[in-house]
Each structure stands twice: as structure tokens, then as C-alpha cells.
Enzyme design. Sequence first.
Site, PDB file in Angstrom:
ATOM      1  CE1 TYR A 281      -3.525  -2.601   0.557  1.00  0.00           C
ATOM      2  CE2 TYR A 281      -4.630  -0.612   1.298  1.00  0.00           C
ATOM      3  CZ  TYR A 281      -4.683  -1.921   0.878  1.00  0.00           C
ATOM      4  OH  TYR A 281      -5.899  -2.535   0.766  1.00  0.00           O
TER       5      TYR A 281
ATOM      6  CE  LYS B 260       2.097 -17.513  -3.651  1.00  0.00           C
ATOM      7  NZ  LYS B 260       1.299 -18.744  -3.747  1.00  0.00           N
TER       8      LYS B 260
ATOM      9  CG  ASP C 240      -1.664 -19.952  -2.381  1.00  0.00           C
ATOM     10  OD1 ASP C 240      -1.081 -19.963  -1.273  1.00  0.00           O
ATOM     11  OD2 ASP C 240      -1.220 -20.572  -3.381  1.00  0.00           O
TER      12      ASP C 240
ATOM     13  CG  ASP D 226      -7.926  -4.750   1.740  1.00  0.00           C
ATOM     14  OD1 ASP D 226      -8.833  -4.289   2.452  1.00  0.00           O
ATOM     15  OD2 ASP D 226      -7.932  -4.688   0.500  1.00  0.00           O
TER      16      ASP D 226
ATOM     17  CG  ASP E 180     -13.426  -7.151   2.448  1.00  0.00           C
ATOM     18  OD1 ASP E 180     -13.148  -6.454   3.441  1.00  0.00           O
ATOM     19  OD2 ASP E 180     -13.957  -6.686   1.413  1.00  0.00           O
TER      20      ASP E 180
END
Length: 371
Positions: free
Chosen positions: A156, A206, A238, A262, A266
Site C-alpha cells: 500500500y 507468500k 492462497d 485487506d 473481507d
Amino acid sequence: MKTSEAKFREPQGERPKAVKLAVLPGDGIGPEIVAQAVKVLDVLKRDGAKIEMEYGNIGGIGYDREGDPLPESTLKLSKQADAVLLGAVGGPQYDTLDRPLRPERGLLRIRKELNLFANLRPALLYPELAGASSLKPEVVAGLDIMIVRELTSGLYFGQPRGIEIRKGERVGFNTMFYSESEIRRVAHIAFAIAMKRGKRLCSVEKANVLECSELWREVVAEVAKRYPEVELSTMYVDNAAMQLVRNPKQFDVIVTSNLFGDILSDEASMLSGSIGMLPSASLDEHNKGMYEPIHGSAPDIAGRDIANPLATILSVAMMYRYTFAEAATADRIENAVKQVIAQGYRTSDIWTAGGTKVSCSAMGDAVVAAM
Ligand code: IPM
Ligand code: MG
């Protein structure tokens, strides 16, 4: 929320005599849901708490009224306050503004300016809402996950970033960046939270592809040595996305980077029935914080008094738990929410057959009555 979490950090000295809140309703449904949270604060005031509230503009309304999604006045107010209560930012009318003027940039800047690097996003299922989840009730029953998202670095904020012409075509690029001190400080918070809960921490990255994640994994493992009681596991993002819908109850605390957090938060929110239920806390190293629902400004339903105010009300509970270290007040608010859910009050996002459909303001009133 587990009551054990109430003692995440011990109170620092005496309880402040009066607390000063910066209230930033923002855009879309922001003002409606914040008004319900303010009703809850008014109950605390009625019962003797000294709370000063001052309002500021942020997001699109900041741009409309003061020409900036994070006006200087709002930043000053927020820096002087003990805590910030935020509604939501954004709306389609702002999507074509120059990027630095867009509402989301105001939100990112206030996070950065206040150094709110630790974002706590609990995903908790109220038993009565199991039917509102998109997953089978038996998969989500008893769900209680805390996602700790790094909030002021990563993809970000990394430089360089931009869109430019190279070799005759447009290219877009961003940089995923983490320093070890940035990883270390958020890891410490996550381990401390795990200690007060189920003592299990899953670090999500990752590392099979990204150097940034490789460093993340190394630093989290170093920090783990200070918390021998916490069982640390690692998971690729993942796989974590898959495990969250396959068997979400395997998780206690998750710690992850800005972008991954983020996305995963959700996803986790839907396990609990509605994104309209989930609060968040964003903390600096002194436990000063900004509190906001994790959902957005929902421009499609703004102004209709049908939004779910519970995430914002629960954000006030988190404020009392984390910034003011007043677990009893946090419990009081959370219990009132539990009670209205048990009584069957439902805004339309969590309504299923049998419940009493109520407006945003009626839900706020119901919580006040339950307090
Ligand atoms: C969130 C939101 C923000 C984010 C947006 C509005 C910039 O999605 O708080 O999760 O991406 O951090
Ligand atoms: Mg988000």
C-alpha cells in the site's frame, strides 16, 4: 469476543479524567452509523463518563468542504484526540478525481500520519446469525478469529509506485516493502493478543514467491522466541484464503501484511453473516487508536436509514477495550449487542425469516435500551 482478551494490555496508570474523541463520520452511510455509536457514547456520558467529542471531515466530504480528503484541521484534531471514531469513506462521485484527492487516500494518510500500524479485525459469529452466513452453520458455529493486519507499510505504501510510459506502452507498478522493524512490531502485537486468547498464531505470507514474505517469515520466527507459549504456524496466503472457507475454526489469531490482511478480512467477515457486523481497531505503539467498521461507505443505501450500525457500535467497544483499557465498559457494549441480536432485531443485511426487521436508528435505540 473472548473475555480473556479484555486484558490484552494492562491499563497504563490512572484512567484519564476526560477522554477526547475525534469523530469523523465520512461519506455514504458513515454519518448514519456513527450517529448510532454516538448514542452509545451518550449513554456512557449519562452514566458519568467524561467524553468530549469533536467532529471532523474526512474522505469525500473532506474534499467537498475543505478541498482535501484529509484536511489539516482533521489531522490536527485526530492527533490531539485520545482516540478517533471513523465511519466510512468513498463514493462513486469521487472516483474520477486526481488520485491524491480521492477519499481512500485520506484514509491511508491518517493511518500513516497517526502511525496506526496494527489493525485488529475480529471475525466473530453470533450464534443466532449462523443462518445468515454463506457457509453451513456447522462450519461457522463458534467462529472467533482475530486478524492482525499490518496497516502502514507493505504494497500500500511502498515506493516506487505509479503508471508511466515505458517502451511506448503504459506500465503500472507498486512495490511490496517491509523493514524488519515494521514486521517485528506488528508481530509482537499479534503474539501478545494470541497470549490472551487461544495461544495460537498463524503468520500468513507468500514466502515461496516473494522476498518480502521470506523476510516476514524469518522475523516472525525470531519474535516467536519471546513467546514460547504461543504455537506459531505459517501458511501461504492462497492456502489461507482456501482454509478460511474450508475450516475457519482452525484459526485463532492470524498476522499478515497490509494487502493480504485487506483481502482475508473481507473474506472472514462473510463467515460471520454480514460485513456489517465487524468492527476494527487500528493501534499505534501507545495503544492510541482509530476505530471503524471494516465495511465501506455503501453509497447505494446511504441516507435510507437501513444500514447496520452494529460494526460501528462494536468499534466503540474495542475503543474501550484497547485504548482506554476499560474492559467492563467494552463488555457492557458488547453484551448489549449480543442482547439485541438474541432479541431478534435485524437490519436488512442480517435479516432472515423470523427476525424483526429494524432500521439503522431503531437498531441504535435497541442497543441503547439494552445497555
Ligand atoms: C479497508 C478498506 C481500505 C483498505 C480502502 C477503503 C482504502 O478496504 O479498510 O479494508 O484497502 O485498507
Ligand atoms: Mg478492505
